[in-house]
Write a protein that holds these residues in place. Structure first.
Motif, PDB file in Angstrom:
ATOM      1  N   PHE A 219       0.756  -1.094   0.103  1.00 26.63           N
ATOM      2  CA  PHE A 219      -0.057  -0.003  -0.006  1.00 26.63           C
ATOM      3  C   PHE A 219       0.868   1.137   0.129  1.00 26.63           C
ATOM      4  O   PHE A 219       1.864   1.280   0.459  1.00 26.63           O
ATOM      5  CB  PHE A 219      -0.981   0.181   1.106  1.00 26.63           C
ATOM      6  N   ASN A 220       0.194   2.468  -0.468  1.00 25.94           N
ATOM      7  CA  ASN A 220       1.090   3.527  -0.713  1.00 25.94           C
ATOM      8  C   ASN A 220      -0.068   4.623  -0.708  1.00 25.94           C
ATOM      9  O   ASN A 220      -1.039   4.556  -1.655  1.00 25.94           O
ATOM     10  CB  ASN A 220       1.851   3.555  -2.163  1.00 25.94           C
ATOM     11  N   VAL A 221       0.271   5.432   0.117  1.00 27.17           N
ATOM     12  CA  VAL A 221      -0.745   6.703   0.292  1.00 27.17           C
ATOM     13  C   VAL A 221      -0.043   8.013  -0.214  1.00 27.17           C
ATOM     14  O   VAL A 221       0.961   8.388   0.268  1.00 27.17           O
ATOM     15  CB  VAL A 221      -1.182   6.974   1.843  1.00 27.17           C
ATOM     16  N   PHE A 222      -0.689   8.727  -1.246  1.00 29.02           N
ATOM     17  CA  PHE A 222      -0.243   9.859  -2.005  1.00 29.02           C
ATOM     18  C   PHE A 222      -1.114  11.010  -1.407  1.00 29.02           C
ATOM     19  O   PHE A 222      -2.321  10.905  -1.513  1.00 29.02           O
ATOM     20  CB  PHE A 222      -0.107   9.793  -3.338  1.00 29.02           C
ATOM     21  N   ASP A 223      -0.490  12.327  -1.261  1.00 25.01           N
ATOM     22  CA  ASP A 223      -1.295  13.448  -1.245  1.00 25.01           C
ATOM     23  C   ASP A 223      -1.523  13.959  -2.398  1.00 25.01           C
ATOM     24  O   ASP A 223      -1.356  13.403  -3.542  1.00 25.01           O
ATOM     25  CB  ASP A 223      -0.295  14.552  -0.151  1.00 25.01           C
ATOM     26  N   VAL A 224      -2.342  15.227  -2.470  1.00 21.08           N
ATOM     27  CA  VAL A 224      -2.894  15.675  -3.692  1.00 21.08           C
ATOM     28  C   VAL A 224      -1.571  16.196  -4.770  1.00 21.08           C
ATOM     29  O   VAL A 224      -1.903  16.300  -5.706  1.00 21.08           O
ATOM     30  CB  VAL A 224      -3.865  16.659  -3.378  1.00 21.08           C
ATOM     31  N   SER A 225      -0.555  16.396  -4.200  1.00 18.05           N
ATOM     32  CA  SER A 225       0.738  16.667  -5.009  1.00 18.05           C
ATOM     33  C   SER A 225       1.423  15.626  -5.542  1.00 18.05           C
ATOM     34  O   SER A 225       2.093  15.628  -6.485  1.00 18.05           O
ATOM     35  CB  SER A 225       1.677  17.629  -4.276  1.00 18.05           C
ATOM     36  N   GLY A 226       0.923  14.448  -5.172  1.00 17.31           N
ATOM     37  CA  GLY A 226       1.418  13.141  -5.702  1.00 17.31           C
ATOM     38  C   GLY A 226       2.842  12.633  -4.852  1.00 17.31           C
ATOM     39  O   GLY A 226       3.255  11.206  -5.308  1.00 17.31           O
ATOM     40  N   LYS A 227       2.989  13.198  -3.748  1.00 14.42           N
ATOM     41  CA  LYS A 227       4.113  12.814  -2.673  1.00 14.42           C
ATOM     42  C   LYS A 227       3.611  11.546  -2.021  1.00 14.42           C
ATOM     43  O   LYS A 227       2.431  11.819  -1.492  1.00 14.42           O
ATOM     44  CB  LYS A 227       4.566  13.915  -1.931  1.00 14.42           C
ATOM     45  N   SER A 228       4.444  10.472  -1.714  1.00 13.03           N
ATOM     46  CA  SER A 228       4.058   9.321  -1.049  1.00 13.03           C
ATOM     47  C   SER A 228       4.213   9.914   0.488  1.00 13.03           C
ATOM     48  O   SER A 228       5.239  10.275   0.790  1.00 13.03           O
ATOM     49  CB  SER A 228       5.030   8.288  -1.234  1.00 13.03           C
ATOM     50  N   VAL A 229       3.223   9.581   1.348  1.00 12.39           N
ATOM     51  CA  VAL A 229       3.283  10.132   2.675  1.00 12.39           C
ATOM     52  C   VAL A 229       3.271   8.849   3.380  1.00 12.39           C
ATOM     53  O   VAL A 229       3.708   8.680   4.862  1.00 12.39           O
ATOM     54  CB  VAL A 229       2.380  10.941   3.120  1.00 12.39           C
ATOM     55  N   LEU A 230       2.879   7.658   3.035  1.00 12.90           N
ATOM     56  CA  LEU A 230       2.928   6.617   3.960  1.00 12.90           C
ATOM     57  C   LEU A 230       2.988   5.419   3.079  1.00 12.90           C
ATOM     58  O   LEU A 230       2.020   5.257   2.303  1.00 12.90           O
ATOM     59  CB  LEU A 230       1.507   6.775   4.809  1.00 12.90           C
ATOM     60  N   GLN A 231       3.698   4.174   3.442  1.00 11.68           N
ATOM     61  CA  GLN A 231       3.709   3.190   2.565  1.00 11.68           C
ATOM     62  C   GLN A 231       3.892   2.046   3.415  1.00 11.68           C
ATOM     63  O   GLN A 231       4.484   2.147   4.619  1.00 11.68           O
ATOM     64  CB  GLN A 231       4.701   3.133   1.518  1.00 11.68           C
ATOM     65  N   GLY A 232       3.967   0.837   2.846  1.00  9.58           N
ATOM     66  CA  GLY A 232       3.831  -0.564   3.613  1.00  9.58           C
ATOM     67  C   GLY A 232       3.409  -1.602   2.875  1.00  9.58           C
ATOM     68  O   GLY A 232       2.856  -1.500   1.796  1.00  9.58           O
ATOM     69  N   SER A 233       3.298  -2.763   3.520  1.00  6.57           N
ATOM     70  CA  SER A 233       2.683  -4.187   3.004  1.00  6.57           C
ATOM     71  C   SER A 233       2.101  -4.694   4.069  1.00  6.57           C
ATOM     72  O   SER A 233       2.545  -4.751   5.087  1.00  6.57           O
ATOM     73  CB  SER A 233       3.659  -4.896   2.271  1.00  6.57           C
ATOM     74  N   THR A 234       1.467  -5.954   3.665  1.00  2.85           N
ATOM     75  CA  THR A 234       0.657  -6.780   4.446  1.00  2.85           C
ATOM     76  C   THR A 234       0.316  -8.008   4.022  1.00  2.85           C
ATOM     77  O   THR A 234      -0.035  -8.286   2.466  1.00  2.85           O
ATOM     78  CB  THR A 234      -0.677  -6.223   5.175  1.00  2.85           C
ATOM     79  N   ASN A 235       0.333  -9.283   4.495  1.00  2.00           N
ATOM     80  CA  ASN A 235      -0.089 -10.408   4.069  1.00  2.00           C
ATOM     81  C   ASN A 235      -1.461 -10.902   4.897  1.00  2.00           C
ATOM     82  O   ASN A 235      -1.655 -12.225   4.661  1.00  2.00           O
ATOM     83  CB  ASN A 235       0.923 -11.558   4.178  1.00  2.00           C
ATOM     84  N   ASP A 236      -2.190  -9.956   5.685  1.00  2.00           N
ATOM     85  CA  ASP A 236      -3.373 -10.370   6.418  1.00  2.00           C
ATOM     86  C   ASP A 236      -4.538 -10.236   5.280  1.00  2.00           C
ATOM     87  O   ASP A 236      -4.486  -9.285   4.602  1.00  2.00           O
ATOM     88  CB  ASP A 236      -3.397  -9.560   7.546  1.00  2.00           C
TER      89      ASP A 236
END
Length: 270
Positions: A219-236
């Motif tokens: 997962f990757n969370v981007f702000d409105v400018s396209g900058k990634s502000v939070l990322q990670g992964s899960t197998n749940d």
């Protein structure tokens, strides 16, 4: 890092899911194959050319040219538009078979108007030369082009006569997800590639709940400018992303499956 979340919060996120979506106006963009059937098939030849508009935006991406040489040439209209091929001396596009993968894995791409590829030329005569398109039916060009600065992969299906005096354009397609592969002749995504379509996404306050995950997901969370502000992964199967460290506002959540490479994006409000 995996975040452990109480079952109470998980249930609350699920309960408020529909209301959150309605208020936030969540929209999504799923990857898909954009397919165009050329009806009727376009027949070209000496002096009859074809402009290949991959994304049907009225801007020609590739040109197929007929000549009295006899020859059939192929080129990218823009420097960023290229095709996969062989033989740097004469630049012959590959005549791909149905199912061949078209992706960044190909190492030889020719781009722009200065690199005109020969689909068929006098080198076909007598078995001399290296053209891959000498009298072929239902073969595919491997294509790479850009949409709004993003790279997309696609294909076009053609016939070319042995004498080099005619060609037929039948259909073409591209993967709407940037940088994702496509198979020659592919017109829809496979069942595996739709694996993320059943995922439920619920955003409440600073928590983003992910439900019905079927495989390892990035997962990757981007702000409105396209900058990634939070990322990670899960197998749940179910997972909650805690976003306490970012400001309130509108964000784009991108999910990508580790196995099928399927990608979906949703607008969320935190």
């Amino acid at each position: 890092m995996k975040k452990t979340t109480s079952s109470k919060l998980t249930k609350r996120l699920a309960q408020y899911g529909a209301l959150t979506v309605a208020i936030a106006g969540v929209s999504e963009s799923n990857g898909q194959i954009v397919y165009t059937d050329v009806t009727p098939d376009f027949a070209g030849g000496n002096g009859i050319n074809y402009g290949l508009d991959m994304d049907n935006d009225t801007v020609v991406d590739f040109g197929i040219i007929g000549s009295s040489a006899p020859a059939v040439g192929f080129y990218g209209v823009l420097p960023s538009n290229s095709w996969v091929g062989s033989n740097p001396s004469f630049k012959y596009p590959f005549a791909l078979n149905s199912g061949d993968v078209i992706s960044s894995a190909q190492s030889i791409w020719y781009g722009g108007t200065s690199n005109v590829g020969t689909l068929n030329y006098v080198s076909c005569y007598g078995g001399i030369g290296g053209s891959n398109w000498c009298g072929v039916t239902d073969k595919f060009l491997g294509l790479r082009f850009q949409i709004s600065g993003n790279t997309h992969y696609g294909w076009a299906k053609l016939d070319v006569s042995a004498s080099g005096d005619s060609f037929t354009v039948k259909e073409y397609a591209y993967n709407s997800t940037p940088d994702q592969a496509i198979n020659a002749g592919q017109t829809t995504l496979s069942v595996n590639e739709f694996s993320l379509n059943s995922v439920k996404i619920v955003a409440v306050n600073k928590s983003i709940g992910l439900y019905n995950l079927s495989e390892t997901t990035n997962f990757n969370v981007f702000d409105v400018s396209g900058k990634s502000v939070l990322q990670g992964s899960t197998n749940d199967t179910n997972y909650v992303i805690e976003a306490n460290g970012i400001a309130n506002g509108v964000y784009i959540l991108e999910l990508s499956s580790a196995n099928s490479k399927s990608v979906i994006r949703k607008k969320i409000v935190l």
